[in-house]
Motif scaffolding. Sequence first.
Motif, PDB file in Angstrom:
ATOM      1  N   SER A  44       0.840  -1.202   0.000  1.00  0.00           N
ATOM      2  CA  SER A  44       0.000   0.000   0.000  1.00  0.00           C
ATOM      3  C   SER A  44       0.869   1.243   0.000  1.00  0.00           C
ATOM      4  O   SER A  44       0.579   2.215  -0.696  1.00  0.00           O
ATOM      5  N   ASP A 159      -6.130  -0.553  -4.581  1.00  0.00           N
ATOM      6  CA  ASP A 159      -5.585  -1.075  -3.317  1.00  0.00           C
ATOM      7  C   ASP A 159      -6.544  -2.112  -2.741  1.00  0.00           C
ATOM      8  O   ASP A 159      -7.542  -1.759  -2.130  1.00  0.00           O
ATOM      9  N   GLU A 160      -6.251  -3.357  -2.948  1.00  0.00           N
ATOM     10  CA  GLU A 160      -7.070  -4.470  -2.471  1.00  0.00           C
ATOM     11  C   GLU A 160      -8.560  -4.208  -2.670  1.00  0.00           C
ATOM     12  O   GLU A 160      -9.335  -4.257  -1.706  1.00  0.00           O
TER      13      GLU A 160
HETATM   14 MG    MG Z   1      -2.360  -2.365   2.428  1.00  0.00          MG
END
Ligand code: MG
Lengths: 335, 282
Positions: A44, A159-160
């Motif tokens: 991240s 991000d995910e």
């Molecule tokens: Mg992360």
Amino acid sequence: MASITLDKVGKIYAGGTRAVGDVSIDIADGEFIVLVGPSGCGKSTLLRMVAGLEAISEGTVRIGNRVVNDIEPADRDIAMVFQNYALYPHMSVRQNLAYGLKNRRTPRAEIERRVAQAAAILQIGPFLDRKPRALSGGQRQRVAMGRAIVREPAAFLFDEPLSNLDAKLRVTMRLEIKELQRRLRTTSIYVTHDQLEAMTLADRLVVLNAGRIEQIGTPLEVYRKPASTFVAGFIGSPAMNLISSRAVPHLPAAAQAGTIGIRPEDLSVAPDGPLEMEVLAVEELGAQRLVHGQTGGERLTVAMPSDAPLSDTLRLTYRPGSLHLFHPETGRRID
Amino acid sequence: MIENRPGLTLLAHLTLMAGVVIVALPVWVAFVASTHTATDFMSGTIPLWPGPHLVENYARMLDTGVSTSGTPPVGTMMLNSLVMALLIACGKIAISITSAFAIVYFRFPLRTLAFWCIFITLMLPVEVRIVPTFQVVADLGMLNSYAGLTIPLIASATATFLFRQVFLTIPDELTEAARIDGAGPMKFFRDILLPLSRTNIAALFVILFIYGWNQYLWPLLITTSSDYYTIVAGIKRMADAVDGLPQWHLVMATAMLAMLPPVAVVIGMQRLFVKGLVETEK
Ligand SMILES: [Mg+2]
Ligand SMILES: Nc1ncnc2c1ncn2[C@@H]1O[C@H](COP(=O)(O)OP(=O)(O)OP(=O)(O)O)[C@@H](O)[C@H]1O
């Protein structure tokens, strides 16, 4: 559309924690790059440095031909999709999509055209006047992607984005993201800790460990030739067996001292096989059966057809040429 | 708790009714008193049912007021109270929300110091610092003015913490999404923070309006001109009639009138107010 270049990028947080170090990646225009690694490895952080949400402590990030280190997120020509969607709760779906465009003073007709187009692509037309609260998780995820699409940015950053969805929806959305990216050919960086998601989505995988790159390559390259024991253990499910070479008899001399990697699916039952395994546990997966056991003090997992015979001890053999050899100290691959 | 026993239900209802009676009785007595003449009250037995002088008493208060105690007609005092309560409520909300915005979203030098200064004002309500505050207001020539009535009461930070709490529950990702969407700080404040704190603002408005409306000590101190009397302080002045018995029927009529605006605000904002107190989903 643009290429993205990371050159020796590093991040040291206030307080001195080093989260990312010495990361260099050349991302081609239109490429789908997946950053994958265990929790806390700095994925991240890296993505957020590209987005401009986190200051870059070392190195340079280029989007297109422009160094963006000191450029505000809004001016980097990127769009980001967040894990918990980050939709504005008080705005309707339409307003959510239009907000970024409105701030950039896009003409109203153009905003409407783009919103309608994104809604058609993502099939969120019927929800345009609802608030995010009145949408399911999957629908919210689509809206979040819609918000990225309408910007027509040089790059998508994810991000995910799927980790809040249930397993089944994750699989369908994964495919949709892949198709969408194919269609729009927008350069994308996608962060996930799920190696399966990484394998299926990526043009190229970047495996991160403790803030550093372990390996960059296409999913198949990484799967077939993991560059280190870390990658070997991380990519592939069930995970590759990593055992001391002493536990495997009749190895060529070069492989005598080191770590041997064998994928569970490369092992099979054979009455005269070189390995003898004591069975400890069996997992039935339907099409496959995973047998866990130990041999010579090392844990071992074997994937076998679910109709294969079972007993307390099994003799095993491995597919020729399927052994991976790693350096005993550095853990790097030896070819 | 989901119980289904008639006995318990009955008990619960009886308790609630007793509560309502205890709360409502004084209000009822005040209302009854406001419908009688002064002499009915002095006779020794307090009447429990409304008398025939309702219109007369209220008309007198709205029209001329009680001249013997030097208070202006109720209308003027109500207007003063209304201005004061609105200024305090709006002023406090404006100051608190902007200072909470600064504290939560900006990293500026001496931020911690600023935070603690605001925090300390919590321990210093007007009642505690009343003498120095009076001195300052008097020196600035703000006695007998709306500024003098409201500014010292606005300048405290109670609500800053409420908004700080509200802002802290807004996920960082939302802020970041807004940043990527090109919303600068002020745009973010206007387009995202304000709408998201709408219900909290409403709840706070109700509380602060009533707080401002009920102010007693401060207006009593700094208003000497009857043009600036507020209704709550005015009631007090009416009740201490110097040269005779207090005109209780008129005082009660004023009290009844003074209750109306807060009640109206509460009823009007009830829906938002309750939402603001219970809503957690952001
Ligand atoms: Mg992360
Ligand atoms: N604001 C911060 N200050 C200090 N350290 C931080 C900060 N944010 C993250 N870190 C540290 O940096 C490292 C990398 O964090 P990061 O969030 O990038 O991990 P991640 O790979 O995204 O993990 P996950 O899969 O759990 O999201 C972690 O060790 C984390 O503790």
